[in-house]
Design an enzyme around this catalytic site. Sequence first.
Site, mmCIF file in Angstrom:
data_model
loop_
_atom_site.group_PDB
_atom_site.id
_atom_site.type_symbol
_atom_site.label_atom_id
_atom_site.label_comp_id
_atom_site.label_asym_id
_atom_site.label_seq_id
_atom_site.Cartn_x
_atom_site.Cartn_y
_atom_site.Cartn_z
ATOM 1 N N GLY A 1 0.821 -1.215 0.000
ATOM 2 C CA GLY A 1 0.000 0.000 0.000
ATOM 3 C C GLY A 1 0.846 1.251 0.000
ATOM 4 N NE ARG B 1 4.940 -8.469 1.906
ATOM 5 C CZ ARG B 1 5.350 -7.544 2.741
ATOM 6 N NH1 ARG B 1 4.995 -7.590 3.994
ATOM 7 N NH2 ARG B 1 6.091 -6.540 2.316
ATOM 8 C CG ASP C 1 0.075 -8.726 6.669
ATOM 9 O OD1 ASP C 1 -0.425 -9.290 7.655
ATOM 10 O OD2 ASP C 1 0.263 -7.506 6.625
ATOM 11 C CG ASN C 2 3.755 -7.584 8.791
ATOM 12 O OD1 ASN C 2 3.657 -7.102 7.667
ATOM 13 N ND2 ASN C 2 3.198 -7.027 9.843
HETATM 14 P P1 AMP Z 1 1.702 -3.201 8.281
HETATM 15 O O1 AMP Z 1 0.852 -3.381 9.485
HETATM 16 O O2 AMP Z 1 2.628 -2.026 8.334
HETATM 17 O O3 AMP Z 1 2.412 -4.446 7.894
HETATM 18 O O4 AMP Z 1 0.709 -2.845 7.072
HETATM 19 C C1 AMP Z 1 -0.432 -3.604 6.770
HETATM 20 C C2 AMP Z 1 -0.951 -3.214 5.416
HETATM 21 O O5 AMP Z 1 -1.306 -1.836 5.396
HETATM 22 C C3 AMP Z 1 0.031 -3.403 4.291
HETATM 23 O O6 AMP Z 1 -0.674 -3.887 3.198
HETATM 24 C C4 AMP Z 1 0.583 -2.026 4.059
HETATM 25 O O7 AMP Z 1 1.026 -1.824 2.736
HETATM 26 C C5 AMP Z 1 -0.618 -1.152 4.381
HETATM 27 N N1 AMP Z 1 -0.223 0.172 4.865
HETATM 28 C C6 AMP Z 1 0.349 0.493 6.032
HETATM 29 N N2 AMP Z 1 0.545 1.816 6.144
HETATM 30 C C7 AMP Z 1 0.078 2.368 4.991
HETATM 31 C C8 AMP Z 1 -0.015 3.704 4.479
HETATM 32 N N3 AMP Z 1 0.421 4.748 5.171
HETATM 33 N N4 AMP Z 1 -0.569 3.854 3.259
HETATM 34 C C9 AMP Z 1 -1.016 2.828 2.554
HETATM 35 N N5 AMP Z 1 -0.965 1.558 2.976
HETATM 36 C C10 AMP Z 1 -0.419 1.322 4.182
HETATM 37 MG MG MG Z 2 3.363 -5.274 6.586
#
Ligand code: AMP
Ligand code: MG
Length: 487
Positions: free
Chosen positions: A86, A177, A245-246
Amino acid sequence: MDYCHTYADLDTRLYHKQPPVPLDNPRAGHFNPYVAAKLGWDKDEDLMARWVEILGGHYVPAQWTPLAMVYAGHQFGHWAGQLGDGRGLLMAQVRDTDGHCQDLHLKGSGLTPYSRMGDGRAVLRSTIREYLCGHALTQLGVPSSSALGFVVSDTPVRRERMEAGAALMRVADCHIRLGHIEWIASFAPDLLASFTDYMLDTYYPECRDTPVPVAAFLQQVVERTARLIADWQLTGFAHGVMNTDNLSITGSTLDFGPFGFMERFNPSWINNHSDHTGRYSYQNQPAIGYWNLQQCLTHFLRLPNIDRATIDACLSLYEPVFMQHYQIGMCQKLGLPHNQEALNIAFEFLTLVESERADYTNSFRGLLALIDSTKYAYEQTLLTTFINELTPEGLSTWHDWRERYIALMSKNISAAEARMYHNNPVYILRNAMAQRAITAAEQGQFEEVARLFTLLTTPYDVQNIATTLDTTPPAPDAWQPPISCSS
Ligand code: AMP
Ligand code: MG
């Protein structure tokens, strides 16, 4: 650089090709010469001269094929459906100087079709934390993404407050992932067989020579994940957001958010401010690793030759591999060969460190002073602090333990010394250290980032650029403050 783009040739449902959205006035934060050398980036004048433009999204080299990957995942134990890059893009795939494929992934690169409610950006604060932590883990010998460098910009980004937009060029052996498999199973199951072939050929080619290559591949994924999480436990690293997903299919640390390194030892420590139930606490990480693998592996039942018994056999390797790796590592931290006597004494020490809320890293490192308090003068200061902070009960336990430990360790003192030195870092990335570097960087000063980068490059060696703040945990009665999920 030697490009090995393969993801961009896969089925188009798996990604969206697009360039980054430029940041406003990008400026250099820090550049990692070790990663540059590993990639061969440093041999390319154009890349070296224009790295800030590239990370700022103003220039995409002609051979690159930027794309946002789609994936899915379980977040905090709940099915979250479709997710994806994202705010990041897989910019290029490169064969490094060892012949291994590496992904260049630009994080903070703007909106994509998978941005959901987000703004596509990353802030300087979380960028610096990811940059320093990836480097710290890599130099500690824990498989991890690291980064080529990062830039800061004038693009404003709203979180709890307004912050500066930044971008980091993450370098990882793989960006697939566990959640990729979950996405395919839910949204494009016809791709599972060919995507599995791709993962096998790209990341686990040795499995081709086995009777059931997919089973061998799944077994390797399980084993690598188990070893990675054992490394985290030994290092005192808490990932903070172990959503499916991480986690990478290669068992390498990916996606840093509200992570932390253990300071005063507390196994139930939760570093993520949003983790109200402690699902991702330090002590839960091994169990969550297994849970995540279970979610992912079950989908392979769709493939021929893979039945429930095969999946269960792969999963059943997780615990013994984890335990073996963790126990060997724990014995090494005490300088001892791996046997039951060593394990017993190691866990007695851990229990003491826990009950006395001593600093995990400093307590282990201080034991080197028992070998030679003159040679290990710095370690003697750690040991003195450890002893001075003990309660009367703790002190008597310590005296008893110390005698038995010295007797055991003295059986082969030179082996003990080498093991202890190379398995007990002097420097970890404490949250307060990262925060000091962030505060200075937010004022335009990057010297502290550079100093910490140097310090964490050789974490097992005492260095004169260190200050006492780098090795001091929070006060005994203070909780290690949790970290906000916002990034
Ligand atoms: P995370 O918890 O950081 O692993 O993110 C979970 C999901 O949210 C992933 O698909 C990221 O790409 C998306 N994501 C996190 N922060 C943002 C942001 N600021 N803008 C767009 N997508 C985000
Ligand atoms: Mg992530």
